[in-house]
Design a protein around this motif. Structure first.
Motif, PDB file in Angstrom:
ATOM      1  N   ASP A 162      22.536 -44.696  56.041  1.00 28.10           N
ATOM      2  CA  ASP A 162      23.145 -45.355  57.203  1.00 28.10           C
ATOM      3  C   ASP A 162      23.985 -46.564  56.790  1.00 28.10           C
ATOM      4  O   ASP A 162      23.934 -47.637  57.419  1.00 28.10           O
ATOM      5  CB  ASP A 162      22.070 -45.767  58.217  1.00 28.10           C
ATOM      6  N   GLY A 163      24.756 -46.388  55.693  1.00 30.95           N
ATOM      7  CA  GLY A 163      25.666 -47.438  55.250  1.00 30.95           C
ATOM      8  C   GLY A 163      25.080 -48.425  54.263  1.00 30.95           C
ATOM      9  O   GLY A 163      25.822 -49.226  53.684  1.00 30.95           O
ATOM     10  N   SER A 164      23.773 -48.387  54.032  1.00 31.80           N
ATOM     11  CA  SER A 164      23.135 -49.302  53.081  1.00 31.80           C
ATOM     12  C   SER A 164      22.964 -48.598  51.739  1.00 31.80           C
ATOM     13  O   SER A 164      22.378 -47.505  51.665  1.00 31.80           O
ATOM     14  CB  SER A 164      21.769 -49.762  53.597  1.00 31.80           C
ATOM     15  N   GLU A 165      23.484 -49.217  50.660  1.00 31.39           N
ATOM     16  CA  GLU A 165      23.464 -48.580  49.336  1.00 31.39           C
ATOM     17  C   GLU A 165      22.056 -48.522  48.769  1.00 31.39           C
ATOM     18  O   GLU A 165      21.307 -49.508  48.816  1.00 31.39           O
ATOM     19  CB  GLU A 165      24.372 -49.353  48.377  1.00 31.39           C
ATOM     20  N   LEU A 166      21.710 -47.341  48.233  1.00 32.99           N
ATOM     21  CA  LEU A 166      20.457 -47.167  47.494  1.00 32.99           C
ATOM     22  C   LEU A 166      20.809 -47.333  46.018  1.00 32.99           C
ATOM     23  O   LEU A 166      21.170 -46.368  45.338  1.00 32.99           O
ATOM     24  CB  LEU A 166      19.845 -45.803  47.787  1.00 32.99           C
ATOM     25  N   ALA A 167      20.736 -48.559  45.518  1.00 33.61           N
ATOM     26  CA  ALA A 167      21.243 -48.904  44.189  1.00 33.61           C
ATOM     27  C   ALA A 167      20.561 -48.065  43.108  1.00 33.61           C
ATOM     28  O   ALA A 167      19.348 -47.809  43.148  1.00 33.61           O
ATOM     29  CB  ALA A 167      21.016 -50.389  43.914  1.00 33.61           C
ATOM     30  N   GLY A 168      21.390 -47.621  42.131  1.00 37.54           N
ATOM     31  CA  GLY A 168      20.871 -46.873  40.990  1.00 37.54           C
ATOM     32  C   GLY A 168      20.731 -45.392  41.217  1.00 37.54           C
ATOM     33  O   GLY A 168      20.329 -44.658  40.306  1.00 37.54           O
TER      34      GLY A 168
END
Length: 227
Positions: A45-51
């Protein structure tokens, strides 16, 4: 007289080997699509899941091509195949997660150039054109649905991939044999520019999305015939 007969035989051999205007060349064989996967991080929903990133495995199917020779050196080829199937994984969550799988069809239209090699049974060719990749039958893996359920999903997730249009480049070679040298052993390699957006709609959780560059090498080995 023997010299004349030998020269006539050579000319017949060369004309039988050279591709002619109006000929139809059909080829088929095992085709393997090997993606050179590049992926953005996954976004929820637009929030980055880093890595995180997406990886796509190889797939093999029956490759089919038809070339119509416009002249002795230029042809137009249509590339088709039976459906390819690819497993999709998510990296960056500890152990790789089997996200699901998809099928695709990659119809491709190419303008080909066939350089003259005299009476050689080898006939190389180069092609340049456009590829359309249609994705279908996307499925989410059971392990992924279990993870989504633990995150609060209220139903099974749905995976979708956007269709793609891009450049295609080809290099191949025929080895002619048999009566009139019309049977062909064929090997070819194609590079295709395939970009897609992958989305997983998880009821009660949100939408997970990533931009994915597949850009595969497609290797084909098989038989052909000139009509």
């Amino acid at each position: 007289m023997k010299s004349i007969a030998a020269l006539a035989g050579l000319l017949v051999s060369m004309s039988a080997t050279a591709y002619q205007p109006g000929e139809l060349i059909l080829r088929s064989g095992a085709a393997t699509v090997s993606p050179d996967t590049g992926s953005s991080a996954l976004f929820l929903d637009g929030s980055e899941l880093a890595g995180t990133a997406v990886d796509v495995e190889d797939g093999t199917a029956l490759g089919l091509t038809g070339t119509y020779m416009l002249t002795g050196q230029w042809g137009v080829e249509l590339v088709a195949a039976s459906p390819f199937s690819h497993d999709i994984e998510v990296q960056g969550l500890g152990q790789p997660l089997a996200l699901g799988d998809t099928s695709h069809l990659p119809p491709t239209l190419l303008l080909q150039w066939y350089p003259r090699l005299g009476g050689s049974p080898l006939q190389p060719y180069l092609g340049l054109g456009v590829n359309y990749t249609a994705f279908f039958d996307e499925q989410v893996d059971g392990a992924a649905n279990e993870l989504f359920a633990a995150l609060g999903a209220t139903g099974e997730a749905d995976l979708s991939l956007e269709n793609s249009v891009g450049l295609a480049v080809e290099a191949g070679v025929d080895f002619s044999f048999g009566q009139d040298r019309r049977w062909l052993l064929n090997m070819s390699v194609l590079w295709m520019d395939i970009d897609t957006e992958a989305e997983v709609h998880v009821p009660g959780v949100g939408t997970i999305a990533a931009d994915v560059e597949l850009d595969p090498l497609v290797t084909v080995a098989g038989l052909g015939y000139r009509f």
